[in-house]
Structures are given as structure tokens and as C-alpha cells.
Scaffold this motif. Structure first.
Motif, PDB file in Angstrom:
ATOM      1  N   ASP A   1      81.969 117.680  24.024  1.00 45.24           N
ATOM      2  CA  ASP A   1      81.098 117.582  24.920  1.00 45.24           C
ATOM      3  C   ASP A   1      81.821 116.284  25.558  1.00 45.24           C
ATOM      4  OD1 ASP A   1      78.983 116.587  26.709  1.00 45.24           O
ATOM      5  OD2 ASP A   1      77.455 116.927  25.347  1.00 45.24           O
TER       6      ASP A   1
ATOM      7  N   SER B   1      77.459 126.181  20.427  1.00 42.48           N
ATOM      8  CA  SER B   1      76.246 125.695  20.927  1.00 42.48           C
ATOM      9  C   SER B   1      76.124 124.324  21.353  1.00 42.48           C
ATOM     10  CB  SER B   1      75.071 125.906  19.665  1.00 42.48           C
ATOM     11  OG  SER B   1      75.119 124.875  18.792  1.00 42.48           O
ATOM     12  N   ALA B   2      75.395 124.010  22.074  1.00 39.70           N
ATOM     13  CA  ALA B   2      75.416 122.527  22.640  1.00 39.70           C
ATOM     14  C   ALA B   2      75.243 121.616  21.519  1.00 39.70           C
ATOM     15  CB  ALA B   2      74.111 122.206  23.628  1.00 39.70           C
ATOM     16  N   TYR B   3      74.557 121.969  20.403  1.00 39.46           N
ATOM     17  CA  TYR B   3      74.213 121.084  19.286  1.00 39.46           C
ATOM     18  C   TYR B   3      75.439 121.118  18.403  1.00 39.46           C
ATOM     19  CZ  TYR B   3      72.462 119.500  14.816  1.00 39.46           C
ATOM     20  OH  TYR B   3      72.054 118.715  13.764  1.00 39.46           O
ATOM     21  N   GLU B   4      76.099 122.092  18.186  1.00 36.82           N
ATOM     22  CA  GLU B   4      77.563 122.228  17.652  1.00 36.82           C
ATOM     23  C   GLU B   4      78.338 121.268  18.148  1.00 36.82           C
ATOM     24  OE1 GLU B   4      77.343 126.536  15.534  1.00 36.82           O
ATOM     25  OE2 GLU B   4      77.891 126.169  17.586  1.00 36.82           O
ATOM     26  N   LYS B   5      78.518 121.278  19.493  1.00 41.39           N
ATOM     27  CA  LYS B   5      79.395 120.601  20.263  1.00 41.39           C
ATOM     28  C   LYS B   5      79.192 118.911  20.224  1.00 41.39           C
ATOM     29  CE  LYS B   5      80.580 121.666  24.466  1.00 41.39           C
ATOM     30  NZ  LYS B   5      80.563 122.377  25.753  1.00 41.39           N
ATOM     31  N   GLU B   6      77.527 118.683  20.266  1.00 45.02           N
ATOM     32  CA  GLU B   6      77.234 117.486  20.005  1.00 45.02           C
ATOM     33  C   GLU B   6      77.725 116.817  18.818  1.00 45.02           C
ATOM     34  OE1 GLU B   6      73.091 117.065  20.256  1.00 45.02           O
ATOM     35  OE2 GLU B   6      73.190 114.767  20.150  1.00 45.02           O
ATOM     36  N   CYS B   7      77.496 117.537  17.776  1.00 45.50           N
ATOM     37  CA  CYS B   7      77.925 116.907  16.427  1.00 45.50           C
ATOM     38  C   CYS B   7      79.283 117.009  16.253  1.00 45.50           C
ATOM     39  CB  CYS B   7      77.303 117.757  15.274  1.00 45.50           C
ATOM     40  SG  CYS B   7      75.555 117.851  15.304  1.00 45.50           S
TER      41      CYS B   7
ATOM     42  N   LYS C   1      87.337 123.112  23.257  1.00 47.85           N
ATOM     43  CA  LYS C   1      86.114 123.718  23.541  1.00 47.85           C
ATOM     44  C   LYS C   1      84.834 123.368  22.653  1.00 47.85           C
ATOM     45  CE  LYS C   1      86.550 128.311  22.598  1.00 47.85           C
ATOM     46  NZ  LYS C   1      86.576 129.380  21.903  1.00 47.85           N
TER      47      LYS C   1
ATOM     48  N   THR D   1      81.494 131.125  21.707  1.00 41.49           N
ATOM     49  CA  THR D   1      81.200 129.732  22.461  1.00 41.49           C
ATOM     50  C   THR D   1      80.113 129.050  21.721  1.00 41.49           C
ATOM     51  OG1 THR D   1      81.084 131.388  24.200  1.00 41.49           O
ATOM     52  CG2 THR D   1      79.705 129.479  24.561  1.00 41.49           C
TER      53      THR D   1
ATOM     54  N   ASN E   1      80.960 114.747  28.033  1.00 41.16           N
ATOM     55  CA  ASN E   1      80.288 113.597  28.557  1.00 41.16           C
ATOM     56  C   ASN E   1      79.795 112.493  27.578  1.00 41.16           C
ATOM     57  OD1 ASN E   1      80.648 114.441  31.323  1.00 41.16           O
ATOM     58  ND2 ASN E   1      79.375 116.087  30.892  1.00 41.16           N
TER      59      ASN E   1
ATOM     60  N   THR F   1      81.296 116.485  18.508  1.00 36.96           N
ATOM     61  CA  THR F   1      81.888 115.102  19.492  1.00 36.96           C
ATOM     62  C   THR F   1      81.649 113.704  18.879  1.00 36.96           C
ATOM     63  OG1 THR F   1      81.564 116.389  21.451  1.00 36.96           O
ATOM     64  CG2 THR F   1      81.695 114.036  21.987  1.00 36.96           C
TER      65      THR F   1
END
Lengths: 623, 623
Positions: free
Chosen positions: A573, A437-443, A570, A435, A575, A445
Motif C-alpha cells: 500500500d 485484500s486491503a488488510y493484507e496489503k496494510e499488514c 502488488k 488480488t 500510501n 506494508t
């Protein structure tokens, strides 16, 4: 990694630098550049002279040895590696740092007055010679060509120059016969009023004659030069490869041909004397065309008044624009490559949680799946298989000392590609098997937004690739992020994975405009030292774009992705995406499903097909 | 426009080209470049030699006269104008077209063997001399310096070189005294180990001494050179301007100063002999710093071994980064400028429907309103006041022959600016005084999207302006549209409206990175030949940007608009804007209302204030 002990080698080198057997006058410094006689990016083991003398085997670096000093210039990618691989005899010169002297300035600062600086004239490109020679001369020193390579004189167990069999490519792969390529080249020569063209780059020789080799790892090229006249063709190549009946047939060596298409085969080593003879016999207005990156030795063979030098040769430019057969071949190669990667990623999803898959095992498995595909020849570069912090090392290659185990807690970055007889691939995917992290997904994206901004860009005919580079960075820049490499490079057609004259980078300005048929990579990234690396890379084809208007009738271009491998949703992000970006991802995945799905089905790879279907579920953006 | 009859002039020129009074040996060709001895963009009437000999008075062009031919090279902006202004003696060489020869190639093709080609060594920049001299030499000809300008010898009614009074600028305008500027310059010289610096560009002399002049229209500069040593300051300037007590006081000419700040005033014409004397007396390692665009004459005065040439001088770079006083001055100037434009546009809205306002009247009215503002000095360039098809001529200037009447049926484009003692302005607004068509609004909105994309861009410290150029084009490119000029130029602080070393253009690569404090224009456009022109231009200040993250601690930059003039919302198709773009427009208009509104109020300009309020009503985007 323990450093190479070079005390004895340097002593020997300093002896030959003074030995009348090799030098007319002693040289007080000797330069050992990275390249080979063809200014290749990838070189054969026998050409790894800088690595031999210093221990440092990165892809870029220049060694200079004087009576007292030994210094190595390399760039930021290799500071750590060079420091590890070299012993105390060597001083590391970190290029790009403010206080690092240039090679010329350093030489001037350490050399006694009136010194001679030696270099192998076959290894140094003419433009570099000119710059360095001028700087040294203005400080009272001389740059001198040393005919015999001084490293070779002390390299007792130097490997043989490779001389492997050739592969002939028929029209179904190349689309154009070598005869027609010669005709086209001669017409370019006539346009520029030159009578001779000297082919020095290995991929240009291979492309011109529709031949491939395996003298250099990852690059399907062979050691050769060619000199094309308006009525003659000379091919300089060694070994018994010209005895191969298939090659003789392909080149029509035994046929009765019009004389202007008769190929004279000559020894590889005779290029210099032949060019010197040619140069000596020229009459006024007879010009000889060479790349300005050709070696000093070959350039000097032609008297200055007769030289016609350009940064990009007509072969380089013609080679970059793929014809219909090459484009179809590239499409086929990318479909097969995607099949192999679907297999790999499906396998990784199952195996990584068990904790048994290392970076090296994953790389080997990727090669195994690729090698199952039709017309597979070899990899197109050393696989970058990196997890966690290793992903932040942009030119990482797993070795036993650094080999990490993939896990459900780290980001995994795989940058890999292959040579197929119908095309060359190069693809990077960044995955998380647990899973993110939100930060990994942010980068991830932001990187994806940059990838899409380039891939979906529409731009006028005549636009140079460097003008698109900032599109790839805009989303990262908005948040204060960036990546310190270019965004794309030209890709050969069953040839070098890096080729000119086009690319997408803030660093170049002299690139040639993008044209329909050119193939480049689109690979923005983001790297956090000690933590993770993200890169999303497709190979894309330049195609005409339909637009609402058509200013000055110039026409527009855009890109079509040749790479068709799912981008891990996965990691996205949703949004942070605009609706347009979201649609792009869904359209891309739909195409992966259709094209790669059909091929997986055809090959009976049902488990990988299930993985593909699951990975290409449409994204839904919550407004 | 009828062409200038040049038969007699050319005959005279060809005579002096052979006259031993002026040339040591006859010259077979004579080159007449555009520039003056300072490589200025705008030149004084006495320097308009190319216009005198040919009739063509565009801002860019080079004339070459041989015994048989007279040819003029100019670029696409001026093909039409040059063709109109020149008689049949002249051949127009259209630069940028494929078949147009370069000046060198043309000379080689028409000259008899072993010819001499003459040029005024004060007018030709050293880098151009080098290129042309090399090309001619390799074809057996010689480029030779002709000391006396041959045009001047036949130009009997040549105007005098202007020698107008100087303006002194105190610290409240400049922020830094000339003494401190000299100290900073000497420290840059020490860094590079040079002992002398030669100031050749007029705006650099003006900036260094905190003086302004009016020798050249639109550019507040004066004819002068300066030579700065580590202990000496020499200012080469003519006329009795140094008798002005304010100037003497400002430069402390009559004070007892430390010798290193004592200014020696010398005649303008003595620069060459003084530099030659300096050059002759240099000892090894004494280097002299010059711009590589300095004239061949001055560059040659310094022996090659002692020259230190750079494309941008330290003054050019220091001048580009505005300090707090200059920034505040620029803000004030732009507020006053906006007041004048609100008055103008309010007036136009009332007057245009009457059918009495021509392009020239509108331009004059704009100047009238500007001249009412405090510290107004002059315009900063010739006003581009153009309606309908004239708007598509990018460098249009209304003259009686082309003067159109503004109407409620055509788009009106006004590109104008002024010099105030506290700053320089340059603003373009495109207006419709009736009802714009859907297509006009569409095009306007794409241009606006490009303007916003640059203005709102966030980018890392160290980014060069040319990397932002594509942001301005992206929305146009998406629809197959584009504009054929750069996006922005540096703007001086009560100095030249065009200045280096930064800018935003696809054409340059050698620009210096953007830095906080630099001021550039942001001016994308769209032009439809024979129909209309659109351009939206603000002057913007580079400022630090706050970002969520900070990669490698590099910091980020963005732009703050200094220009605060409403963008006509009537021309915007709101549904083509993203919410972010819509917010940008509303925020910008809110700031116009607050800042310019307050100033209009203060100046009691109530009608213009009402116009401003009405023009800055927020946009509403229908989702």
C-alpha cells in the motif's frame, strides 16, 4: 500424524537406568536433551535420541524420564506438534507458560529423597550442567554423568554416525589459508595467556581448516574436534576421509612442515582421553580455552583452575567477519540464488492459477532451479513453503498431511535458501497470485516498513544488533501489531545458515557488536493464526556508512542487501510509505534489475528476465 | 581545585590495617567503596568515606589501599575531577579503558602471596562480595569482613549520622495505607513461599510506611531498616523521631492493633544481631527474602539455604507503579514546577542580556521560584546550570571556580528538579538567549526528534524500556552523532529522582517491563566537548494506548508527558521535522498553554503567562 507408541521403549529405558552394566548406581531420572556432542542446532539422525524415545522430532525439546513419569519440555513453536507426536506416556511441559515448572523444579517435586539424575556428559553443555546440578544438589539430589548413552543402549537400529567425504576450499573461496587462521588464533591465545584451545563446534572446525563436509543435513560440516596448542595441532576425525589425496594435500599431511603446523590426525573418539591427559599434565598458569557451551565431559577433563571459558570463541568471532573473498563469494551466491527465485516466481505466476501447484511441488521446484546454478551443494535449511493459514506457522515445513494447494486467493510465503560453494543464502518472499485484500496489503506494508527501517539504519561502530530490533517493529507497534520472533541471525559463508555471535533480536543481550563484514538476516514478519503469514527477509552485509558528522571519530555502519529478489509491489500500500521508504524500494528494485537482470541475460533466461523487469517497475507515491 | 593531601591519612589507615584492635589478622589491602549500608545512590556526609580518604568526591568510585599503593577506580565522567582532587599518593584507574585492570586483577598483581583483603561487610553488596571473593580465592588470597569500618577509626571529625524528623504522608498523597502495603507485601511473600522480608533500601522503607525524612540531601529518606514477617513488623530506626506524636499516630504505635500490624521499633544498629537471631532460629523451608544488592553483612546473617534473593524486590516493583493518588500528585507537582520554570525563563530572557546572571545565580533563582510553590520540600538533585562549554560536561554542577556568565552568544542547559510533598520533578531545557547558529539548531532538532520518538512511541504491554532506547538515537545516528548516556530513568513519587526497576537505556537488559502507571524520564542529548551541550528532558507517565488492532489481546502502551514546560522553538529547525513531529510539538505546546497557563493565571503571574503564550506559538512547517 499418529503418535509413536513408547510404552515398550520406556520400559527398556527404565531397566537400563537400574542396570549395573551401565550405571554405577541406579538413576531415578534420566535426561535426554536435544543436542549432539557439539551443541549443534541441526543434528545427524544418529543423534536424534530425544525423537527416538518420545516420537517428538521438533528442533527443540528436552525429555526427562523417571521411574513413574516421562515429560517433555518444548516451546510455543512445538506445542501442537509435540502433542500430536507423543503418546499418553508423555506429559507435555509447555515452556514459556506461567504455570509450567522448570525441569529442576519438576524433578525436585517428583523424585524420592536423595535421588540420582543421570545425563550423558557429552550431550549436556557445561553451563547447563552447572545450573541443574546446583539446583538438584540444594534439594538433596545428585546430577550424575552416565558415560554410556542409555538411549543408544536400547536403540537397536540406531543409524551409523555419518562419515562422508570432505570438500577442500581453496583461497579463492576462503581468502585466508588454514595456516594463517591458526597463526591468528595463536595470537589471540597469546593475548589471553592461554596455551591450548579446544575447538568443539562443528562449524568452527570446518572454518578453521577450510574444509567442508556433509555429515549433517543442510550444514556443510563434519564430525571432528580440534585441539590447538602453541606448537601443535590435533584434529580428531574418523573414517578414511584423511586418505583422500585432495584432503592430504590441502592439510599438507605429507609435506615436511614446520612442526607447529604439522597436523596430528587422531580418532574422533579419543578426544576425551587426550584432553584428560592434557589436563593432567598442565603446570600452573597453563590455561586451556573452551567455549562455555562445550560439553560437560570435555570441560571436566580440564581441572577447573586451568579452564578459560568464554561465551564466544575467537574462531566464532573471526568467522563472523567475512573477508573480501568471502564477501564476493556471498554476493555471487546471492546472485545465483536470485536467478533461481526469479525462475520460480515466474513459473508460479503461470502455474498457480491452474490449481496444480502444492506447497511441496513449489518447494521442490525451488530446489530444482537452485540446483541448476553453479557450485550448488544443497539446501541450507528445510524449505518453508506455506500458503494461507500454514503461513502463520512460523517454522512450518510442508508434509503430505498438511500440504495445501497454492491459489489466487491466499498469500504464499516461501522461506528458503541454499549452500553454494561460494556462499550461503536465506531469503523469504511473500506473494499473492491474485488480488490481495486491503488488510493484507496494510499488514504487508507495515512489515516492509520494518524491513526497510533495519536495512537502511545507520548506527555507530560498536552497536550491538539487539539495539536495532525495535526499528523492525515500530510500524507494526503503532497499529497494535507485532511478531513473536527475532528479526535477524548471523549467516555463515558456505556454513551454517544460523551462526553467532551477532544477530538482531530483543531476546539477546550478550551478542557481540556488529562489525563491517558481518552478515545477518533482516526478517520481520506478521502472522495471523488460521489465516496468513507475512515475512520479508533479505540477507544483508554490514558495511561502513558515510555520515554528515562523525561523533568521537567512531565511524558509522549500515547494511547492504546481498539478497536481490523483487519484493512484490502488488502487496504494497504505497500510501502507507514515506517518500524515503518509497525511494528505498525503487532503488532496491533498480539494483535487482541491473544485477540480476544481467545474470538472467547471461544465462539466457529470457522469460524470467521479463518477469523481473515487470516486478521491478518503480512505485509512485501519490502525495 | 587543589588536591587533598592524604599522606598522613594513608599512614594512619595502614597502621589500623595491622592493628589487632581492629583486625583479627593484619589485612594487606583495604577496600573503600562509594556506598552506604543501604546501597544508596546519594549518601550522607558521614558515609563519604571514600571522599575522606582520597579527596575525590564524585558520585562513583572505589578506593583500594595496600601497604604500598593507593588506587582509585572511577568512570569516564570523573577522570578529570578525580585527577584534580587526588594527590600523588593515588593512582587513577580509568574504568572503561581497555588497559585498566579490574580491582581483582590489580589486587592479584600487587599483593604478596596469601594476602588478606579487608572490607566493611555493611558497605559491600552481597553480589559484589561474591564476585571479588571468588576471584581473590582463586589466586590464593582471602576477602575478609572487617567489622569496624577502618576509615571511621581514623576519621576524627566524622560528622554524625543524620537523624532528622520524619514527615508522615496521608492517604491523599499515597493512595494506599501502610497497612494495606504490608498486606500486599505479605501476599507476594506467600506467593514465593517466604516467611520474612528484609527491607534494606532507604526509599523502600520510606515508601512502605508512608513516611519521609531528610537524612540524605535531595532524597526524602531516613536511615532505617525493616523486617516484615507474616505476623510481625520490625522497624529499625534511631533517635527520638518515634516520640513525635504525629508519627506515633500515623504508625498507630499506641493503638490496640491486631498483632500482625503492631510495629516493634528497635534501634537502627540492632539489625544485624536481630537478623542473626532470626537466621539461627529458622526451620527448614523458612525462607528470608532479601535484595541481591543488600549488604554482605545482612545477607550472611541468614544461612545460605534459607536465603531468597532477587534483583528487584516486590516493594521496588510496587513502588514503581504509581496509583491514582500518586499520579495526580505527580501531575500537580509538575504543574507547580512548570510555573516556577516559566517564571525563571521569563526572568532569564530579561536579565541575561545585561550580563549579570551566572550559572550559580540562575540555579539559585530556579530554587527560589520553586520554593514559592505549595508543598515544596527541597531540590531533587544538585541543579545542573551550565552555559557554553560547561553544558558538554554531562554531570556538571556550577561551583565558583567554573561559574560562567550566561550570555546571548551561548547555549544554556538547565537540568533541575524538586521534591514536593505530592511528587518529584526532573526537567531539562536547553535555551539560547540570542540567535542560535544553524548548526546548533540542527543538533537541537535531532535531539528533539529523538525525544519525540520515545515520547510518542507505541509499544506492546510487556516491553522493557531498553527496547525503546534506539528510538531516541535514530535521528542523531543518521548524521553520525550520538550521546554517551542512557535515555531515561524511573522517577519516584516524592522519593528518589532515580529509582528502579525500569528505565530506558542501551546499557541494561535486566530492567522490568514498562507498565501503565510507571514514571520515567525521556532525556536524549547531544554534547560537543569544549563547546555546548543539549538535552531535552521530560518526565513521562506510562499510559495505555489506543491502537487500530490488538495483536494477541496484549494491549499497547505509550507515554503522557507530565513535564509541561515549553521547548524553545527558536532552537528548532522546523524543516528537519516531519509533519507528525511538528504536530507533536504544537500539541504539546497547546497543552502547556492550557494547563500551565491556567495555573499562572490562578497564581496571578501575568508576566510569566505572557512569556508562556509567546513561547508556545505553533510551529509552521514549509512543505
Amino acid at each position: 500424524m499418529s503418535p509413536k507408541i513408547t510404552t515398550e521403549l520406556l520400559k527398556q529405558l527404565r531397566q537400563v537406568m537400574k542396570s549395573p552394566k551401565y550405571v554405577q548406581e541406579p538413576v531415578q531420572a534420566y535426561i535426554v536433551p536435544s543436542g549432539d556432542a557439539h551443541q549443534s542446532e541441526y543434528i545427524a539422525p544418529c543423534d536424534c535420541r530425544r525423537a527416538f524415545i518420545s516420537g517428538f522430532d521438533g528442533s527443540a525439546g528436552t525429555a526427562i524420564v523417571t521411574e513413574q513419569h516421562a515429560a517433555m519440555w518444548t516451546d510455543g513453536r512445538y506445542f501442537l506438534q509435540a502433542a500430536h507426536q507423543m503418546d499418553n506416556n508423555w506429559t507435555l511441559m509447555k515452556m514459556g507458560l506461567k504455570d509450567t515448572p522448570t525441569q529442576e523444579d519438576w524433578l525436585v517435586s517428583v523424585l524420592p529423597e536423595g535421588s540420582k539424575v543421570g545425563v550423558d556428559p557429552f550431550i549436556i553443555p557445561a553451563d547447563q550442567w552447572k545450573r541443574m546440578s546446583k539446583a538438584l544438589r540444594s534439594a538433596g539430589h545428585d546430577l550424575v554423568p552416565v558415560k554410556e548413552n542409555l538411549i543408544d543402549t536400547i536403540w537397536t537400529d540406531c543409524p551409523q554416525r555419518p562419515c562422508k567425504p570432505l570438500i577442500t576450499l581453496d583461497l579463492s573461496y576462503t581468502g585466508v589459508s588454514w595456516r594463517d587462521k591458526i597463526v591468528a588464533l595463536r595470537s589471540k591465545m597469546a593475548e589471553r595467556k592461554v596455551l591450548w584451545f579446544v575447538v568443539t563446534a562443528l562449524d568452527e572446525v570446518a572454518w578453521l581448516f577450510n574444509l567442508r563436509g556433509s555429515d549433517v543435513e543442510y550444514n556443510p560440516v563434519f564430525f571432528a574436534y580440534a585441539v590447538i596448542g602453541m606448537n601443535t595441532i590435533r584434529l580428531f576425525i574418523d573414517g578414511d576421509r584423511m586418505m583422500d589425496p585432495a584432503v592430504r594435500e590441502h592439510l599438507q599431511l605429507d609435506s615436511t612442515l614446520e612442526p607447529e603446523f604439522k597436523i596430528q590426525v587422531m580418532p574422533y573418539g579419543s578426544i576425551l582421553s587426550e584432553l584428560q591427559a592434557l589436563g593432567a599434565g598442565l603446570s600452573p598458569k597453563e590455561k586451556v580455552w573452551l567455549s562455555d557451551k562445550a560439553s560437560y565431559a570435555l570441560t571436566e577433563a580440564i581441572p577447573k583452575a586451568y579452564r578459560y571459558l568464554t561465551p564466544y570463541t575467537p574462531i566464532c568471532i573471526a568467522k563472523a567477519v567475512k573477508n573480501a573473498s568471502e564477501t564476493e563469494g556471498m554476493r555471487r551466491a546471492h546472485i545465483k540464488d536470485a536467478v533461481a527465485l526469479c525462475e520460480l516466481f515466474n513459473w508460479l505466476e503461470k502455474e498457480v492459477p491452474k490449481g496444480t501447484v502444492t506447497e511441496i511441488i513449489a518447494a521442490d521446484k525451488a530446489e530444482e532451479f537452485r540446483s541448476q546454478q553453479k557450485d550448488f551443494v544443497e539446501l541450507s535449511f528445510a524449505t518453508i513453503s506455506s500458503t494461507g493459514p500454514n503461513g502463520a506457522i512460523i517454522h512450518y515445513k510442508p508434509v503430505p498431511e498438511t500440504n495445501r494447494t497454492l491459489s489466487v486467493n491466499e498469500i504464499y510465503l516461501l522461506d528458503s535458501g541454499a549452500q553454494y560453494k561460494d556462499g550461503t543464502t536465506d531469503v523469504t518472499r511473500t506473494m499473492h497470485f491474485g488480488t490481495p485484500s486491503a488488510y493484507e496489503k496494510e499488514c504487508f506494508t507495515y512489515v516492509l516498513k520494518g524491513h526497510i527501517a533495519v536495512s537502511a539504519a545507520i548506527f555507530p561502530n560498536g552497536t550491538k544488533g539487539h539495539l536495532l530490533d525495535s526499528f523492525a517493529r515500530s510500524a507494526l507497534w503503532d497499529c497494535g501489531l507485532d511478531y513473536l520472533h527475532g528479526t535477524g541471525h548471523g549467516v555463515g559463508s558456505f556454513l551454517n545458515v544460523h551462526e553467532g555471535p551477532c544477530g538482531i533480536s530483543y531476546k539477546t543481550f550478550a551478542d557481540e557488536p556488529l562489525e563491517a563484514g558481518m552478515v545477518v538476516s533482516d526478517e520481520p514478519g506478521y502472522y495471523e493464526d488460521g489465516s496468513f503469514g507475512i515475512r520479508i527477509e533479505n540477507v544483508v552485509l554490514v558495511i561502513p556508512a558515510e555520515t554528515k558528522y562523525n561523533f568521537k571519530n567512531r565511524g558509522s555502519l549500515t547494511f547492504e542487501p546481498l539478497t536481490l529478489v523483487p519484493i512484490q509491489t502488488k502487496m504494497i500500500d504505497v500510501n502507507l510509505l514515506t517518500q524515503k521508504e518509497c525511494d528505498w524500494v525503487n532503488d532496491y528494485h533498480q539494483k535487482c534489475r541491473e544485477v540480476i537482470g544481467a545474470e538472467l541475460e547471461r544465462q539466457g533466461r529470457h522469460e524470467a528476465l521479463r518477469w523481473l523487469i515487470q516486478e521491478t517497475e518503480p512505485l509512485v507515491r501519490v502525495q
